[in-house]
Design an enzyme around this catalytic site. Sequence first.
Site, PDB file in Angstrom:
ATOM      1  N   CYS A  53       0.834  -1.210   0.000  1.00  0.00           N
ATOM      2  CA  CYS A  53       0.000   0.000   0.000  1.00  0.00           C
ATOM      3  C   CYS A  53       0.866   1.256   0.000  1.00  0.00           C
ATOM      4  O   CYS A  53       2.077   1.212   0.116  1.00  0.00           O
ATOM      5  CB  CYS A  53      -0.899  -0.012   1.230  1.00  0.00           C
ATOM      6  SG  CYS A  53       0.028   0.154   2.764  1.00  0.00           S
ATOM      7  N   ALA A  56       3.063   1.735   3.027  1.00  0.00           N
ATOM      8  CA  ALA A  56       4.276   0.913   2.954  1.00  0.00           C
ATOM      9  C   ALA A  56       5.340   1.617   2.107  1.00  0.00           C
ATOM     10  O   ALA A  56       6.520   1.620   2.455  1.00  0.00           O
ATOM     11  CB  ALA A  56       3.958  -0.461   2.368  1.00  0.00           C
ATOM     12  N   ARG A  87      12.139  -4.879   6.457  1.00  0.00           N
ATOM     13  CA  ARG A  87      12.787  -4.557   5.179  1.00  0.00           C
ATOM     14  C   ARG A  87      14.312  -4.633   5.268  1.00  0.00           C
ATOM     15  O   ARG A  87      14.991  -4.594   4.264  1.00  0.00           O
ATOM     16  CB  ARG A  87      12.329  -3.183   4.710  1.00  0.00           C
ATOM     17  CG  ARG A  87      12.819  -2.794   3.330  1.00  0.00           C
ATOM     18  CD  ARG A  87      11.922  -1.729   2.746  1.00  0.00           C
ATOM     19  NE  ARG A  87      12.474  -1.054   1.598  1.00  0.00           N
ATOM     20  CZ  ARG A  87      13.125   0.096   1.645  1.00  0.00           C
ATOM     21  NH1 ARG A  87      13.327   0.706   2.798  1.00  0.00           N
ATOM     22  NH2 ARG A  87      13.568   0.651   0.542  1.00  0.00           N
ATOM     23  N   HIS A 188       5.737   6.425  -2.418  1.00  0.00           N
ATOM     24  CA  HIS A 188       7.058   6.955  -2.797  1.00  0.00           C
ATOM     25  C   HIS A 188       6.916   8.425  -3.191  1.00  0.00           C
ATOM     26  O   HIS A 188       7.691   9.273  -2.764  1.00  0.00           O
ATOM     27  CB  HIS A 188       7.628   6.224  -4.020  1.00  0.00           C
ATOM     28  CG  HIS A 188       7.829   4.751  -3.844  1.00  0.00           C
ATOM     29  ND1 HIS A 188       7.786   3.886  -4.898  1.00  0.00           N
ATOM     30  CD2 HIS A 188       8.089   4.002  -2.749  1.00  0.00           C
ATOM     31  CE1 HIS A 188       8.007   2.652  -4.466  1.00  0.00           C
ATOM     32  NE2 HIS A 188       8.199   2.692  -3.165  1.00  0.00           N
TER      33      HIS A 188
HETATM   34 FE1  CFM Z   1      13.154   0.498  -5.324  1.00  0.00          FE
HETATM   35 FE2  CFM Z   1      12.642  -1.891  -5.460  1.00  0.00          FE
HETATM   36 FE3  CFM Z   1      11.176  -0.172  -3.982  1.00  0.00          FE
HETATM   37 FE4  CFM Z   1      13.719  -0.802  -3.274  1.00  0.00          FE
HETATM   38 FE5  CFM Z   1      12.749  -2.779  -1.631  1.00  0.00          FE
HETATM   39 FE6  CFM Z   1      11.721  -3.835  -3.848  1.00  0.00          FE
HETATM   40 FE7  CFM Z   1      10.208  -2.174  -2.408  1.00  0.00          FE
HETATM   41 MO1  CFM Z   1      10.822  -4.517  -1.523  1.00  0.00          MO
HETATM   42  S1  CFM Z   1      14.554  -1.170  -5.151  1.00  0.00           S
HETATM   43  S2  CFM Z   1      12.668   1.041  -3.277  1.00  0.00           S
HETATM   44  S3  CFM Z   1      14.575  -1.594  -1.445  1.00  0.00           S
HETATM   45  S4  CFM Z   1      11.320  -0.389  -6.069  1.00  0.00           S
HETATM   46  S5  CFM Z   1      12.894  -4.735  -2.334  1.00  0.00           S
HETATM   47  S6  CFM Z   1      12.400  -3.920  -6.012  1.00  0.00           S
HETATM   48  S7  CFM Z   1       9.674  -3.923  -3.400  1.00  0.00           S
HETATM   49  S8  CFM Z   1      11.007  -2.471  -0.518  1.00  0.00           S
HETATM   50  S9  CFM Z   1       9.295  -0.257  -2.851  1.00  0.00           S
HETATM   51  C1  HCA Z   2       6.965  -3.360   0.952  1.00  0.00           C
HETATM   52  C2  HCA Z   2       8.251  -3.846   1.539  1.00  0.00           C
HETATM   53  C3  HCA Z   2       8.817  -5.051   0.832  1.00  0.00           C
HETATM   54  C4  HCA Z   2       8.002  -6.287   1.119  1.00  0.00           C
HETATM   55  C5  HCA Z   2       8.724  -7.516   0.680  1.00  0.00           C
HETATM   56  C6  HCA Z   2       7.959  -8.792   0.580  1.00  0.00           C
HETATM   57  C7  HCA Z   2      10.262  -5.216   1.332  1.00  0.00           C
HETATM   58  O1  HCA Z   2       6.787  -3.388  -0.273  1.00  0.00           O
HETATM   59  O2  HCA Z   2       6.114  -2.931   1.707  1.00  0.00           O
HETATM   60  O3  HCA Z   2       6.828  -8.824   0.066  1.00  0.00           O
HETATM   61  O4  HCA Z   2       8.534  -9.798   0.980  1.00  0.00           O
HETATM   62  O5  HCA Z   2      11.158  -5.216   0.531  1.00  0.00           O
HETATM   63  O6  HCA Z   2      10.446  -5.369   2.543  1.00  0.00           O
HETATM   64  O7  HCA Z   2       8.842  -4.804  -0.553  1.00  0.00           O
END
Ligand code: CFM
Ligand code: HCA
Length: 534
Positions: A53, A56, A87, A188
């Site tokens: 969401c 998150a 995370r 974001h």
């Molecule tokens: Fe960029 Fe990602 Fe993301 Fe990320 Fe992450 Fe991710 Fe995420 Mo999980 S590089 S910031 S550190 S888009 S692993 S592939 S899904 S938290 S929002």
């Molecule tokens: C997020 C965080 C997450 C979740 C990872 C997962 C992460 O998107 O809210 O589904 O295991 O990297 O911790 O992407």
Amino acid sequence: TDLNVDELLAPLPDKVRKNRSKHIVKKDPSGGSCPQIEANTRTVPGIITQRGCSYAGCKGVVVGPIKDMLTITHGPIGCAYYSWGTRRNKARADERTPPEQIYTAMCFSTDMQESDIVFGGEKKLAKMIDEAVEIFHPRAINICATCPIGLIGDDLSAVAKAAQERHGIPVIHYNCEGYKGVSQSAGHHIANNQIMERIIGTGTEKVDGKYVLNILGEYNIGGDTWEIERILGEIGYTVGSTLTGDSAYAKIKNMHRAHLNLVQCHRSINYIAEMMETKYGIPWLKVNFIGIDATIDTLREIARCFGDEDLIARTEHVIERELAAVTPEIERCRKVLKGRTAFAFVGGSRSHHYQFLLRNLGMEVVVAGYEFAHRDDYEGREVIPTIKSDADSKNIPELHVEPDPEEYRPPHLHLKMSKEKYDELAASGILNDYKGMYPDMVDGGIMIDDANHFETEELVEIFKPDLIFTGIKDKYVTHKMGLPSKQIHSYDYSGPYTCFRGAVTFAKDVAHSLSTPAWKMITPPWEQSGTGGD
Ligand code: CFM
Ligand code: HCA
């Protein structure tokens, strides 16, 4: 393997099939540009996807890792609890931030109860801020909203403003209620807007160093940022600040004093990169520190941005030394892994980045997908002007920025080169651009947006990959199918995976995972007799 998308989706109801078919694209082996892919639109209700969401994306991903800001989750306890440390964005004390000013390992929430939902939570939030200031004396506070806060209409802006006046420290609120967008991506953007408006540029310190870089979209998962900083430091760069892995409010406010912004994760932070380019004239360079060849290309491109001969020589020296140190181990793992295939299903950038690292190990990604990327992360930034906005995207305000009357400097001055040399560099197309995942996909490979459990299982049956990158929601489903899965969000407690040494850690983890005989011993529950299907 040649995928027939119609066959894949055939069991779905008509409307769903039509919707989902637009999210799947094949890399055309005869060349040509990327076909349009549908992305950043609502998931079909009822489908099991991996998405999260807006809260998150804002709290968990972008603002939570700022170590010296005390981040309060305003809402019932669940959202705070499930974004507490999972995370693996690491932080440690440094010259600006003593250990007692680091709050990232803690969890702060107003723990809204039924009566707060009925009568409003503003007073509780204000009281909590007072308490937090009294106990922890933070430099600055973040307040992140969860779904019910928007529904009951608590005025976060007013509470934050009053608290800021009471305590004389910045109190920044984020209206990142979970439902604000179709995924984490909305969060974001909301976080980017507030960091840009409220933090970046408020500092007045000069940042020492001949070449000062910021690293945007790098979150120090498993220590990734520290390995990047080690390499950049040895070449002779100063890292001004990251956004936001192991970052500090005390540094982010001076980020406008850097010479070049590196962008690791384009999806989560491209808004700030673009706004800083407009406001301060700081150019940005899309980088990738995942994979040995990708790291080498990235280091060479950064040096090229400044064009300094010493810097170029030091870059080559560090590359040579690091490469020599890791090559024997990489070769050993490559023997085990060569010729194997993988799926990459991660959030919004790793499904692209990790293809380079797997290629170094002799593996190929045949199906790749993002949970919540936008079309530009697949097709390249040139499609941005053609992306249709809808009710969901219109929900997030676009900030309007202009060149700062005092702090703006033209990009060639940031890069310490003549206007002519800069124009040459700009013409090469490496600055301020991202070409997306498509050009790097293997011929015939599949890109799939917001893949769901049904499609994942079907695709595994068809392609029979040797490895799958997943998050926590799909990891165990694939394990039960006898397929090794690497949690590529949290790295399954491992890491760092960046640069040269990180590649070795990753190679060993994957080689171990693929060599274990355990997978052959698994009989999925649905193939066991007498289980009654439970
Ligand atoms: Fe960029 Fe990602 Fe993301 Fe990320 Fe992450 Fe991710 Fe995420 Mo999980 S590089 S910031 S550190 S888009 S692993 S592939 S899904 S938290 S929002
Ligand atoms: C997020 C965080 C997450 C979740 C990872 C997962 C992460 O998107 O809210 O589904 O295991 O990297 O911790 O992407």
